[in-house]
Design an enzyme around this catalytic site. Structure first.
Site, PDB file in Angstrom:
ATOM      1  N   VAL A 158       4.912  -7.629   2.590  1.00  0.00           N
ATOM      2  CA  VAL A 158       4.168  -6.853   1.969  1.00  0.00           C
ATOM      3  C   VAL A 158       3.396  -7.441   0.826  1.00  0.00           C
ATOM      4  CG1 VAL A 158       3.926  -4.595   0.494  1.00  0.00           C
ATOM      5  CG2 VAL A 158       6.060  -4.859   2.427  1.00  0.00           C
ATOM      6  N   LEU A 213       2.352 -11.731  -3.223  1.00  0.00           N
ATOM      7  CA  LEU A 213       2.459 -10.767  -4.479  1.00  0.00           C
ATOM      8  C   LEU A 213       3.780 -10.397  -4.588  1.00  0.00           C
ATOM      9  CD1 LEU A 213      -0.459  -8.513  -3.764  1.00  0.00           C
ATOM     10  CD2 LEU A 213      -0.623 -10.387  -5.721  1.00  0.00           C
ATOM     11  N   LYS A 264       4.267  -1.732   6.372  1.00  0.00           N
ATOM     12  CA  LYS A 264       4.734  -2.141   5.276  1.00  0.00           C
ATOM     13  C   LYS A 264       4.997  -1.042   4.191  1.00  0.00           C
ATOM     14  CE  LYS A 264       1.145  -6.067   5.352  1.00  0.00           C
ATOM     15  NZ  LYS A 264      -0.298  -6.075   5.316  1.00  0.00           N
ATOM     16  N   GLY A 278      -3.743 -14.227   3.442  1.00  0.00           N
ATOM     17  CA  GLY A 278      -4.225 -15.834   3.531  1.00  0.00           C
ATOM     18  C   GLY A 278      -2.902 -16.507   3.688  1.00  0.00           C
ATOM     19  N   LYS A 307       7.400  -9.355   9.876  1.00  0.00           N
ATOM     20  CA  LYS A 307       7.697  -7.751   9.555  1.00  0.00           C
ATOM     21  C   LYS A 307       8.499  -7.281  10.442  1.00  0.00           C
ATOM     22  CE  LYS A 307       3.023  -7.091   8.669  1.00  0.00           C
ATOM     23  NZ  LYS A 307       2.660  -8.236   8.176  1.00  0.00           N
TER      24      LYS A 307
END
Ligand code: ADP
Ligand code: ASP
Ligand code: MG
Length: 814
Positions: free
Chosen positions: A608, A612, A681, A796, A578
């Site tokens: 982020v 997803l 994020k 994860g 990041k």
């Protein structure tokens, strides 16, 4: 009658020559004319020896020794002892003459083209003689013929012009009368009317064979070499290249003109007029069909038949206002070049008539500039023409195919493919026959250009992605495993061929140009060289592969500082780190701009919500014209885990400890608990929504006591959590008493972002967020009341790896 030509590699040593004998012995025709090259590498050796001698460098004697050894060993290995002495004495006597010639060059300190041809002719003279004696020893009905007695040329040493009338009649007469079934001759060498040895140009043995085939109306010309035919591109540079089963004379001529070395360009002409077919076959895989070259049968099918390239090209541009409308300028330009024996490989003319550009060999560049500038001295002095300059170190790549003229859009496809891969095109030309489209590019881009074009025109649209992976910890290892599992699927279904070319961790790094086996990458990495981030980058840059992707699986600031250099070299960057995107706004913006400018995606979906699709969704919303009004999100898997498990039956300290042990927090849990990670994020989401915002502008209301925040190591930090347990219990109670849950929420609205702990009442979208899940609500102009919701596991290694993988596939489909 059939002519079989065996190239340098085919006759490089005794073992190979034995294969040649088998091929000749199996030939079904009554008369076989076997034309051979010098033993592989000997022509180069002879030339370098002559150069050394003429430079009065004594070491030429060592080179000569090497030449002698090569021949003597071959004889000893090939010819039975009893027959050896005759062959050895003849060869030694020839080598003595060669030695005398070299001594001459050494003494005078000079070598004329005439002497050079004389010296270089020994390559083919010796190889053909030795091979004929071997055939005889092997009981073939064979005889030897000195090619110089048949092939007659002018005295243009180095690349003599054939006198076809005399040569044809010599050949006809000789081959009709000769009784043996096999006649062995040297290729490449000939003689002038005055009896001097001449040569037909480098690679000219093919030509010798074609001249003989044509003179005697052979039924077939076989070119035996070290590859199984003429390939769709040079197989040494393009691994996926494949042999072309059938090709027309014109296509073969064009491909060889543009550098397909497997056939010497003039070879086609003599057989074309007689309609004699050529087959190119592999001495080391004689069963392979190879390539058949015949008249164009107008077979429809492939439009582009092959891609070839010539290196060492210089571009000369003649330009200036004086060129417009004045006839004869180009005529003079070409005359000057031709008088100086400079051959023009490619011509382009700008439609404005303001300039003519020609491609010549690098070797001729200096001379060309000089003579052209002399010839146009007057016009240059008047300012009508600019002095010519040569741009060197270029290469030509050409697409070739008889059927290309029937298809529109090929050149568009060619140039957009090159452009996408950042290959800079210096000039373009299309042959008048429309059988080729060629482009001049810089030499260093050749490999990339050939492979990209090959992929586009021959590989069933399969796109190759070349990955360079830095960081193989938890996430990196899972990522490599996922690639290994999915490779076949991606190739078959998405036409993506993923190869991992480089891997590095903090200790070692390893590269394999053909792709590292993903079954044993860890062993290879262990045995790799010491990691050096700069060198890792330089290696990738040097390889200059198309579709190169740098994958950063580290959390290192230092690695994130290297992204710009990758992007500037059109190497895409995919990262779960990041740091770059949450660094100073200008740095983030610069990376995004570089990605656009150099056509190299910069993707960081996993920054982020791990795997997803949050950033991608945001981008799609914006790209389709939507506007982000508000973002509300729980973005910390670690904090969500903590507050889902913390209650009046546990202590906050124990839950944090447990989270840390189970890998739900960063090694330093304060990064999560202080809210820094969530700030980064939401910052990235705010930026991706189109806002210029920096981390200092985000409001962070901490829930940790100041003392905990001020700690500098994990031990003190955990001790402070015990000390303040009562405060944490109070925090829990206040929420619990109102029927709410504690959630760490990030929010962005009206250009402002904030992070902090909130009481979430029953019924709210965040209330039931489980385990370490993440959730994002996008309120937009199109989703003003009911937000678009993305929810799921937000932390994860496995899901993060899959998020990186998804970014790679996005690039593949780009
Ligand atoms: P020989 O010594 O048999 O005459 P060459 O070295 O002259 O062989 O030519 C064969 C070589 O040509 C191959 O090994 C390959 O490296 C090169 N080559 C270049 N372009 C092509 C192509 N399109 N198809 C096949 N070979 C090619
Ligand atoms: N021996 C010569 C060369 O190396 C000719 C040939 O091999 O075709 O150029
Ligand atoms: Mg050759």
């Amino acid at each position: 009658m059939k002519v079989l030509k065996f190239g340098g590699t085919s006759v490089a040593n005794a073992k190979n020559i034995a294969l040649v004998k088998n091929i000749v012995a199996n030939s079904q025709v009554n008369k076989n004319i076997v034309v051979v090259s010098a033993l592989g590498g000997v022509t180069d050796l002879l030339l370098s020896t002559a150069t050394l001698a003429s430079a009065q460098d004594n070491t030429y004697k060592n080179s000569l020794k090497e030449i002698e050894e090569r021949h003597l060993i071959t004889i000893k290995e090939l010819i039975p002892v009893l027959q050896q002495s005759k062959v050895l004495s003849k060869v030694k006597s020839e080598l003595n003459t060669l030695e005398t010639l070299l001594e001459g060059a050494y003494l005078i300190g000079e070598i004329t083209p005439k002497l050079s041809d004389k010296i270089v002719s020994y390559g083919e003279l010796l190889s053909s003689y030795i091979i004929s004696e071997y055939f005889i020893a092997e009981q073939l009905n064979c005889s030897y013929k000195d090619s110089r007695e048949l092939i007659k040329t002018n005295s243009n040493f180095g690349k003599a012009i054939v006198d076809f009338a005399t040569t044809n009649s010599n050949c006809k007469e000789f081959f009709t009368a000769v009784p043996e079934q096999v006649i062995v001759m040297g290729g490449f060498i000939a003689s002038s009317t005055s009896g001097d040895s001449t040569t037909l140009g480098r690679g000219g043995s093919d030509y010798t064979a074609a001249i003989i085939a044509s003179a005697i109306d052979a039924e077939l010309l076989e070119i035996w070499t070290d590859v199984s035919g003429m390939y769709t591109a040079n197989p040494r540079i393009v691994k996926q290249a494949m042999p072309i089963p059938h090709i027309s004379y014109e296509e073969a001529m064009e491909l060889s003109h543009f550098g397909a070395k497997v056939l010497y360009p003039p070879t086609i002409q003599p057989v074309l007029s007689k309609g004699i077919s050529i087959v190119i076959k592999n001495t080391f895989d004689a069963e392979n069909e190879g390539t058949l070259i015949t008249k164009n049968k107008n077979e429809l099918g492939k439009t582009v038949r092959g891609i070839s390239h010539v290196e060492h090209i210089a571009l000369l541009s003649l330009e200036g206002p004086g060129m417009v409308g004045i006839p004869g300028i180009s005529k003079r330009f070409f005359e000057v070049l031709s008088q100086a024996n400079i051959s023009v490989v490619l011509i382009t003319q700008a439609s404005s008539e303001h300039s003519i550009c020609v491609g010549v060999s690098d070797n001729d560049a200096i001379k060309a500039v000089q003579i052209v500038n002399e010839a146009f001295e007057y016009e240059i002095s008047l300012g009508k023409i600019k002095p010519v300059i040569a741009e060197e170190d270029l290469a030509i790549i050409a697409l070739v195919g008889d059927n290309m003229k029937r298809h529109q859009g090929l050149s568009g496809k060619m140039f957009s493919t090159l452009g996408k891969n950042n290959v800079n095109i210096r000039a373009i030309a299309q042959g008048a026959s429309e059988r080729n489209i060629s482009a001049v590019i810089v030499k260093d881009d050749v490999k990339k250009a050939l492979n990209t074009l090959h992929e586009e025109f021959f590989e069933d649209n399969t796109k190759q992605l070349n990955l360079f992976v830095m960081g193989v910890g938890n996430v990196g290892t899972k990522f490599l495993n996922q690639i290994q599992q999915q490779r076949k699927f991606l190739k078959e279904n998405l036409k993506l061929n993923i190869r991992v070319i480089g891997i590095s961790n903090s200790r070692t790094m390893v590269f394999d140009e053909d792709g590292i086996s993903l079954k044993s990458w860890d062993e290879k990495l262990k045995a790799g060289e010491k990691t050096d981030k700069q060198k890792f980058f330089e290696n990738i840059q040097k390889l200059n592969y198309r579709n190169s992707i740098f994958v950063d699986n580290t959390a290192s600031a230092e690695v994130s500082e290297t992204y710009a250099s990758y992007l500037k070299n059109s190497i895409s960057v995919v990262t779960c780190n990041k740091i770059a995107c949450s660094s100073e706004y200008n740095n983030y913006k610069n990376l995004k701009d570089l990605a656009r400018k150099y056509n190299a995606p910069f993707l960081f979906e996993t920054n982020v919500g791990a795997g997803l699709p949050i950033i991608d969704t945001l981008k799609n919303l914006i790209a389709s014209g939507d506007k982000i009004l508000k973002i509300q999100a729980v973005l910390s898997g670690s904090l969500n885990f903590l507050f889902n498990n913390f209650n009046d039956q546990s202590t906050f300290h124990d839950i944090v400890k447990q989270a840390q042990e189970q890998g739900y927090t960063e090694p330093d849990p304060k990064i999560d608990l202080s809210g820094i990670d969530v700030m980064r994020k939401i910052l990235i989401l705010a930026r991706e929504s189109g806002n210029k915002i920096d981390i200092e502008e985000i409001t962070n209301t901490p829930f940790l006591p100041e003392e905990s925040l001020a700690t500098t190591n994990n031990e003190d930090f955990f001790a402070s959590l015990i000390k303040y347990e009562a405060d944490f219990q109070k925090m829990f109670k206040e929420a619990n008493d109102t029927g709410s849950k504690l959630k760490y929420v990030a929010q962005y609205e009206d250009g402002k972002a904030s992070v902090g702990l909130q009481h979430i009442p029953k019924g709210h979208d965040f209330y039931n967020l489980e385990g370490s899940d993440n959730i994002v609500l996008f309120y937009t102009e199109r989703y003003p009341n009911q937000p678009m919701i993305i929810k799921g596991a937000g932390a994860g290694a496995e899901v993060t790896a899959s998020g990186i993988f998804a970014d790679i596939i996005r690039i593949g489909n780009f």
